[in-house]
Design a protein around this motif. Structure first.
Motif, mmCIF file in Angstrom:
data_model
loop_
_atom_site.group_PDB
_atom_site.id
_atom_site.type_symbol
_atom_site.label_atom_id
_atom_site.label_comp_id
_atom_site.label_asym_id
_atom_site.label_seq_id
_atom_site.Cartn_x
_atom_site.Cartn_y
_atom_site.Cartn_z
ATOM 1 N N ASP A 71 5.578 -15.916 -7.672
ATOM 2 C CA ASP A 71 4.258 -16.226 -8.230
ATOM 3 C C ASP A 71 3.913 -15.157 -9.263
ATOM 4 N N SER A 72 3.866 -15.560 -10.521
ATOM 5 C CA SER A 72 3.669 -14.606 -11.618
ATOM 6 C C SER A 72 2.219 -14.522 -12.085
ATOM 7 N N ASN A 73 1.291 -15.101 -11.335
ATOM 8 C CA ASN A 73 -0.103 -15.162 -11.786
ATOM 9 C C ASN A 73 -1.028 -14.831 -10.615
ATOM 10 N N VAL A 74 -1.091 -13.538 -10.273
ATOM 11 C CA VAL A 74 -1.807 -13.104 -9.062
ATOM 12 C C VAL A 74 -2.646 -11.859 -9.366
ATOM 13 N N LYS A 75 -3.850 -11.834 -8.842
ATOM 14 C CA LYS A 75 -4.687 -10.628 -8.824
ATOM 15 C C LYS A 75 -5.119 -10.394 -7.379
ATOM 16 N N LEU A 76 -5.106 -9.132 -6.945
ATOM 17 C CA LEU A 76 -5.427 -8.806 -5.550
ATOM 18 C C LEU A 76 -6.795 -8.144 -5.395
ATOM 19 N N ASN A 77 -7.363 -7.664 -6.485
ATOM 20 C CA ASN A 77 -8.764 -7.236 -6.544
ATOM 21 C C ASN A 77 -9.172 -6.207 -5.503
ATOM 22 N N GLY A 78 -8.366 -5.182 -5.366
ATOM 23 C CA GLY A 78 -8.747 -4.032 -4.553
ATOM 24 C C GLY A 78 -9.197 -4.402 -3.158
ATOM 25 N N ASP A 79 -10.334 -3.833 -2.739
ATOM 26 C CA ASP A 79 -10.769 -4.067 -1.360
ATOM 27 C C ASP A 79 -11.403 -5.439 -1.160
ATOM 28 N N TRP A 80 -11.450 -6.276 -2.195
ATOM 29 C CA TRP A 80 -11.846 -7.669 -1.987
ATOM 30 C C TRP A 80 -10.713 -8.466 -1.345
ATOM 31 N N GLU A 81 -9.500 -7.951 -1.448
ATOM 32 C CA GLU A 81 -8.324 -8.611 -0.855
ATOM 33 C C GLU A 81 -7.338 -7.555 -0.366
ATOM 34 N N THR A 87 -0.274 -9.871 0.341
ATOM 35 C CA THR A 87 1.150 -10.136 0.536
ATOM 36 C C THR A 87 1.415 -10.889 1.837
ATOM 37 N N LYS A 88 0.527 -10.742 2.824
ATOM 38 C CA LYS A 88 0.632 -11.560 4.037
ATOM 39 C C LYS A 88 0.438 -13.036 3.704
ATOM 40 N N ASN A 89 -0.592 -13.315 2.927
ATOM 41 C CA ASN A 89 -0.824 -14.694 2.504
ATOM 42 C C ASN A 89 0.372 -15.238 1.732
ATOM 43 N N ALA A 90 0.896 -14.408 0.842
ATOM 44 C CA ALA A 90 2.009 -14.839 0.003
ATOM 45 C C ALA A 90 3.226 -15.212 0.851
ATOM 46 N N ILE A 91 3.647 -14.318 1.746
ATOM 47 C CA ILE A 91 4.874 -14.549 2.506
ATOM 48 C C ILE A 91 4.706 -15.723 3.473
ATOM 49 N N SER A 92 3.483 -15.937 3.977
ATOM 50 C CA SER A 92 3.264 -17.072 4.878
ATOM 51 C C SER A 92 3.421 -18.406 4.160
ATOM 52 N N GLY A 93 3.290 -18.385 2.828
ATOM 53 C CA GLY A 93 3.486 -19.594 2.038
ATOM 54 C C GLY A 93 4.838 -19.648 1.346
ATOM 55 N N GLY A 94 5.762 -18.762 1.736
ATOM 56 C CA GLY A 94 7.106 -18.788 1.164
ATOM 57 C C GLY A 94 7.279 -17.983 -0.106
ATOM 58 N N VAL A 95 6.249 -17.223 -0.514
ATOM 59 C CA VAL A 95 6.328 -16.418 -1.739
ATOM 60 C C VAL A 95 6.915 -15.059 -1.394
ATOM 61 N N THR A 96 8.108 -14.789 -1.897
ATOM 62 C CA THR A 96 8.778 -13.520 -1.606
ATOM 63 C C THR A 96 8.595 -12.491 -2.720
ATOM 64 N N PHE A 97 8.061 -12.921 -3.856
ATOM 65 C CA PHE A 97 7.830 -11.994 -4.970
ATOM 66 C C PHE A 97 6.561 -12.406 -5.716
ATOM 67 N N THR A 98 5.622 -11.477 -5.839
ATOM 68 C CA THR A 98 4.425 -11.724 -6.636
ATOM 69 C C THR A 98 4.364 -10.714 -7.769
ATOM 70 N N CYS A 99 3.975 -11.197 -8.936
ATOM 71 C CA CYS A 99 3.792 -10.317 -10.087
ATOM 72 C C CYS A 99 2.297 -10.230 -10.339
ATOM 73 N N ILE A 100 1.745 -9.047 -10.193
ATOM 74 C CA ILE A 100 0.301 -8.895 -10.207
ATOM 75 C C ILE A 100 -0.154 -8.092 -11.420
ATOM 76 N N GLU A 101 -1.421 -8.251 -11.753
ATOM 77 C CA GLU A 101 -2.019 -7.479 -12.839
ATOM 78 C C GLU A 101 -3.256 -6.757 -12.316
ATOM 79 N N LYS A 102 -3.654 -5.755 -13.048
ATOM 80 C CA LYS A 102 -4.841 -4.985 -12.711
ATOM 81 C C LYS A 102 -6.060 -5.899 -12.675
ATOM 82 N N ASN A 103 -6.957 -5.672 -11.725
ATOM 83 C CA ASN A 103 -8.132 -6.529 -11.607
ATOM 84 C C ASN A 103 -9.100 -6.289 -12.764
ATOM 85 N N PHE A 104 -10.063 -7.197 -12.911
ATOM 86 C CA PHE A 104 -10.993 -7.175 -14.032
ATOM 87 C C PHE A 104 -12.198 -6.265 -13.801
ATOM 88 N N PHE A 105 -12.412 -5.808 -12.563
ATOM 89 C CA PHE A 105 -13.713 -5.268 -12.200
ATOM 90 C C PHE A 105 -13.696 -3.776 -11.869
#
Length: 563
Positions: A71-81, A87-105
């Protein structure tokens, strides 16, 4: 695992360069796929053990073995997630690699805790000063990303697209563009009544009264969402985000012209009964001038019966205030400066017209790829309830007709990539208690549900070919993603020498999702939805990372130097 060498057998294995699933035995040594044996026919577990008596074999008969999803389109947003929950959510859905960017806030990100899938990083570049943070040779970033629309007060829109693209090209990295583009006109003259026929508009007692009430539902600043803010404060906040516009006076005049047009909407100038008649040309007792002939045809002024109201809880108003041409204008702006010399990826596209435009472009420019998101395929504006601000995202989820065309393009293999665009927002900033779309921050909580959502769309007709779509899923969510990020040498498919990233997928299960591993699971847009398919187990670089609700933290950070 007790030994470094083991094997997995699956009757329906998805391999690179094959257009159908095959029975195969995959041998793993450490974290790497060591060997692949494609079998001519399915075998029982007993027969497999006779052929390979010394191997520890995990046997799966009715499942599909997919490559680990990317999944190349992910933001984790600090303590909001946070990384652990994300990464728990990701792996439970079969996502073994996420490419993340810095949050907006400006929220602090912590990547040092438990990681349940591998992480890579995107460099967001909005200005030339951002280029200094990207090391051309040994940096940590896999690609660069830019936005044409300001995402917050700290993430402004690109001001000189041509020059910035010229500089980015020198980096030799893939460029990902979120091309949804707004302008000042869209931000304050999109009337909520635009879909009503003219003859009905004059019946609205809650008529728009001033220019300020033409504000579109795209808030620019997290501060706008203070639950104690008044409507006037919100208006001033959004106005301040437009203060640098060089055409503000022009837009102001256009706005006034559009607003004035509402004064005449019920008047037919060919109807004599609607003409204000003057009995004589005598001097008016309140005026020193004689009425002109033009006054004879001046319609009566519009009487406002009460103060206007903006229905902030109506999803349709938000959706209609972000027209489709906001994407198409952005696409054209990028294509004007793109020379075709480096990979260019259009992410987060919601509009069928955008895809049609880019499908034609891709016939000429082979380096262009396009992406949509599962929520644009699974949901439509018609089935989003009022007040349910979980669904506010930008660009918005559009109508059923648009959804139908997106699914059509997907099935025709015109779309290259499906990514989640996961952007979890704190419930307070989602205005969930008040259900106010205009004030809610855009962003959807959806990581870990892409596979189930897309599979549900593809399997609406039970006669569909499961194997065919399983192969396509691997292409959209693994192979093409790895190519975009330049990590195809070790991720993205089941092949000798690559990471042993596997997903055991049970396609015929129907499950109503109530559990979510987010910090704020109530925000998840798939909560309570019955989705097709279930992820039974996930292997990450040869280690069991998820099995029937149990998690094992084996994730690491992946950098370009590891290629």
């Amino acid at each position: 695992m007790e030994t470094d060498e083991w094997a997995v057998y699956c009757e329906n294995t998805i391999l690179e360069n094959l257009s159908f699933p095959v029975p195969a035995l995959i041998t793993v040594n450490g974290s790497i796929i060591e060997d692949i044996q494609v079998l001519s026919q399915p075998l029982s577990f007993a027969n497999i053990k006779l052929l390979y008596p010394s191997l520890t074999i995990f046997y799966y008969e009715d499942s599909y073995l997919l490559p680990g999803l990317i999944d190349s389109n992910v933001k984790l947003n600090g303590d909001w997630e946070g990384c652990e929950n994300g990464t728990k959510n990701a792996i439970s859905g079969g996502v073994t690699f996420t490419c993340i960017e810095k949050n907006f806030f400006g929220l602090i990100e912590d990547y040092n805790g438990n990681l349940f899938c591998d992480l890579g990083f995107l460099a967001r570049i909005q200005d030339f000063s951002d280029l200094n943070s990207v090391d051309k040779k040994n940096g940590q970033f896999l690609a660069v990303k830019t936005y044409l629309n300001p995402q917050s007060k700290d993430v402004d829109k690109v001001k000189d697209v041509k020059r910035l693209f010229r500089e980015i090209e020198l980096l030799g990295m893939p460029v990902i563009v979120d091309c949804a583009l707004t302008n000042d006109r869209m931000l304050h003259v999109a009337s909520p009544f635009r879909t009503e026929p003219i003859e009905k508009r004059s019946d609205f007692r809650n008529r728009l009264k001033s220019i300020d009430h033409f504000l579109v539902a795209v808030d620019m600043d997290i501060n706008v969402c203070d639950s104690n803010s008044s409507g006037d404060e919100i208006i001033e906040e959004i106005k301040s985000c437009r203060k640098e516009s060089t055409n503000s006076e022009c837009y102001e005049e256009l706005t006034r012209a559009e607003l004035d047009s509402y004064s005449y909407e019920s008047t037919d100038f060919s109807d004599e009964n609607s003409v204000t008649k003057c009995k004589s040309l005598e001097l008016d007792k309140h005026s020193t001038r004689r009425n002109s002939k033009l006054d004879l045809f001046r319609p009566p002024s519009l009487q406002m019966l009460e103060s206007p109201k903006y229905d902030e809880q109506n999803y349709q108003i938000y959706y209609l205030n972000v027209p489709t041409n906001c994407e198409i204008a952005g696409i054209d702006k990028i294509l004007e400066v793109y020379n075709g010399n480096h990979p260019l990826h259009f992410s987060n596209l919601s509009c069928a017209d955008s895809f049609q435009r880019l499908i034609n472009v891709k016939e000429i420019l082979s380096n262009v790829t396009i992406e949509t998101c599962p929520h644009y395929l699974y949901f439509s504006s018609e089935n989003i309830p009022d007040k349910d601000t979980r669904f506010k995202t930008f660009p918005p989820i559009r109508n059923q007709n648009n959804q139908k065309f997106l699914v059509k393009y997907l099935k025709q293999d015109k779309i290259d990539i499906i990514s989640s665009n996961h952007n979890p927002i704190h419930p307070n900033y989602k205005m969930m208690e008040l259900g106010q779309f205009r004030r809610a921050l855009p962003g959807v909580n959806c990581l870990g549900f892409s596979l189930q959502a897309v599979w549900s769309v593809l399997m609406k007709k039970k006669s569909q070919n499961e194997g065919k779509w399983a192969v396509k899923i691997a292409k959209w969510m693994s192979w093409n993603q790895a190519k975009l990020l330049g990590i195809e040498k070790y991720k993205g498919s089941i092949a000798v020498g690559k990471h042993a990233d596997f997903v055991l997928w049970k396609p015929r299960e129907i499950k109503e999702f109530r559990e979510n591993y987010s910090k704020y699971p109530e925000n998840c847009i798939y909560s309570g939805k019955k989705l097709a398919g279930e992820v039974e187990a996930v292997y990450l670089r040869g280690k069991l990372a998820f099995y029937k609700g149990e998690f094992y933290a084996h994730g690491i950070k992946i950098e370009p130097s590891m290629k």
